[in-house]
Design an enzyme around this catalytic site. Structure first.
Site, PDB file in Angstrom:
ATOM      1  N   ARG A  97       0.990  -1.804  -0.018  1.00 50.72           N
ATOM      2  CA  ARG A  97       0.075  -0.131   0.043  1.00 50.72           C
ATOM      3  C   ARG A  97       0.814   1.407   0.275  1.00 50.72           C
ATOM      4  NH1 ARG A  97      -6.333   0.963   0.904  1.00 50.72           N
ATOM      5  NH2 ARG A  97      -6.016   2.745   0.067  1.00 50.72           N
TER       6      ARG A  97
ATOM      7  N   ASN B 134     -12.911  16.230  -1.091  1.00 55.10           N
ATOM      8  CA  ASN B 134     -13.920  15.081  -1.789  1.00 55.10           C
ATOM      9  C   ASN B 134     -14.934  14.821  -1.237  1.00 55.10           C
ATOM     10  OD1 ASN B 134     -14.556  12.343  -2.182  1.00 55.10           O
ATOM     11  ND2 ASN B 134     -13.552  11.454   0.377  1.00 55.10           N
ATOM     12  N   THR B 135     -15.847  14.499  -2.192  1.00 44.96           N
ATOM     13  CA  THR B 135     -17.445  14.645  -2.030  1.00 44.96           C
ATOM     14  C   THR B 135     -18.014  12.784  -1.320  1.00 44.96           C
ATOM     15  OG1 THR B 135     -19.530  15.290  -3.688  1.00 44.96           O
ATOM     16  CG2 THR B 135     -17.467  14.436  -4.307  1.00 44.96           C
ATOM     17  N   HIS B 136     -18.770  12.826  -1.146  1.00 44.99           N
ATOM     18  CA  HIS B 136     -19.800  12.231  -0.131  1.00 44.99           C
ATOM     19  C   HIS B 136     -20.816  11.884   0.142  1.00 44.99           C
ATOM     20  CE1 HIS B 136     -20.559   8.673   2.844  1.00 44.99           C
ATOM     21  NE2 HIS B 136     -20.737   9.789   4.289  1.00 44.99           N
TER      22      HIS B 136
ATOM     23  N   ASP C 298      -9.540  15.081   5.374  1.00 47.60           N
ATOM     24  CA  ASP C 298      -7.677  15.174   6.837  1.00 47.60           C
ATOM     25  C   ASP C 298      -7.717  13.542   7.156  1.00 47.60           C
ATOM     26  OD1 ASP C 298     -10.251  13.672   8.298  1.00 47.60           O
ATOM     27  OD2 ASP C 298     -10.644  16.115   9.400  1.00 47.60           O
TER      28      ASP C 298
ATOM     29  N   GLY D 248      -9.048  11.657   8.654  1.00 46.60           N
ATOM     30  CA  GLY D 248     -10.265  10.211   9.139  1.00 46.60           C
ATOM     31  C   GLY D 248     -10.971  10.283   7.599  1.00 46.60           C
TER      32      GLY D 248
ATOM     33  N   ASP E 256     -13.664  10.579   6.201  1.00 47.69           N
ATOM     34  CA  ASP E 256     -14.707  11.417   5.875  1.00 47.69           C
ATOM     35  C   ASP E 256     -14.971  12.308   6.819  1.00 47.69           C
ATOM     36  OD1 ASP E 256     -15.474  10.582   3.166  1.00 47.69           O
ATOM     37  OD2 ASP E 256     -16.577   8.256   3.771  1.00 47.69           O
TER      38      ASP E 256
HETATM   39  C1  GRF Z   1     -20.408  10.058  -5.558  1.00 46.48           C
HETATM   40  O1  GRF Z   1     -21.740  10.228  -5.280  1.00 46.48           O
HETATM   41  C2  GRF Z   1     -19.545   9.825  -3.920  1.00 46.48           C
HETATM   42  O2  GRF Z   1     -19.666  11.033  -4.123  1.00 46.48           O
HETATM   43  C3  GRF Z   1     -19.468   8.529  -4.264  1.00 46.48           C
HETATM   44  O3  GRF Z   1     -19.220   7.785  -5.614  1.00 46.48           O
HETATM   45  C4  GRF Z   1     -20.273   8.437  -6.368  1.00 46.48           C
HETATM   46  C5  GRF Z   1     -19.271   8.711  -7.238  1.00 46.48           C
HETATM   47  O4  GRF Z   1     -20.094   9.152  -8.764  1.00 46.48           O
HETATM   48  N1  GRF Z   1     -18.056   8.352  -3.387  1.00 46.48           N
HETATM   49  P1  GRF Z   1     -19.596   9.581  -9.696  1.00 46.48           P
HETATM   50  O5  GRF Z   1     -18.232   8.039 -10.533  1.00 46.48           O
HETATM   51  O6  GRF Z   1     -18.999  10.563 -10.260  1.00 46.48           O
HETATM   52  O7  GRF Z   1     -20.712   8.738 -11.248  1.00 46.48           O
END
Ligand code: GRF
Length: 238
Positions: A102, A144-146, A178, A180, A182
């Site tokens: 890793r 990051n988007t969650h 960060d 952690g 999310d």
């Molecule tokens: C998004 O909802 C993201 O937040 C999650 O996986 C999805 C990715 O969608 N971790 P895409 O690959 O951008 O269509």
């Protein structure tokens, strides 16, 4: 332009961390309000890449203030990479299986991203945790988007966990990464109602529509205006 701050890479419009809180400042807008040097985005993906596509579409407008300079992935053969290739954007792939461990994988990923001199790194459906070494090198510029409303339902199964819990609203969260899972300072959130007949798939699809709009709006805002983080509070602008 705003004077460059100390640090390994000083992007055209964003400056590095100051003492204490992370602090970024934006370039003085040109008369046309179009940045002469759009912020450099590196986007990491693992799947369909619809969030990436939303950013690519937004970047066509010079007033957006950003451009995607490279797309990286942890696997081959995904639509996210194909989207980048169709637009002639350089891509790189580092598969965990191709590295002895890793740490080696992470070092390779870090080097590839750093070589692009990004102003912002956007993890857009990137299904791996990045290491403290990666974050140290990128100096508070990783978003990051969650697909859940943090701090609820962190991890890989945000929509499924929200549905199983029986919440009536969920949504998406854009945050500064960060150490952690999310847990980083929140840049933006969007609320999405859960409806009675939702499945994980229908809920996640509806979240993704809202998530893409939030991502595009927030990344553009950061690219143009910068942001600060003070005691976890993220604010756009100086
Ligand atoms: C998004 O909802 C993201 O937040 C999650 O996986 C999805 C990715 O969608 N971790 P895409 O690959 O951008 O269509």
């Amino acid at each position: 332009m705003v004077a460059a701050a100390a640090g390994p890479h000083v992007p055209p419009g964003l400056t590095g961390r100051t003492t204490g809180a992370a602090r970024y400042t934006a370039a003085v807008p040109t008369p046309s309000d179009v940045r002469p040097h759009p912020a450099r985005l590196v986007v990491l993906v693992s799947g369909s890449g619809t969030n990436l596509q939303a950013l690519l579409d937004a970047c066509r407008d010079p007033a957006y203030g950003a451009r995607v300079v490279a797309v990286g992935a942890d696997r081959d053969g995904i639509e996210g990479l194909a989207r980048a290739e169709r637009e002639g954007i350089p891509t790189f792939v580092h598969r965990l299986a191709d590295h002895p461990d890793r740490a080696a994988w992470d070092a390779a990923l870090t080097d590839s991203v750093a070589a692009c001199a990004p102003d912002l790194v956007v993890l857009a459906g990137f299904m791996k945790l990045v290491s403290p070494g990666f974050l140290e090198r990128m100096r508070d510029r990783v978003l990051n988007t969650h697909p859940a409303l943090s701090p609820s339902f962190p991890g890989m199964h945000g929509p499924a966990d929200a549905l199983a819990y029986g919440v009536k609203v969920t949504g998406a969260t854009l945050f500064v990464v960060d150490d952690g899972v999310d847990t980083g300072p929140i840049v933006a959130q969007v609320v999405v109602p859960v409806v009675e007949d939702d499945t994980v798939a229908t809920l996640h699809e509806r979240i993704k529509v809202a998530e893409r709009a939030m991502l595009v709006a927030s990344v553009g805002r950061i690219a143009r205006d910068g942001f600060t983080i003070t005691d976890r509070k993220v604010r756009f602008g100086r």
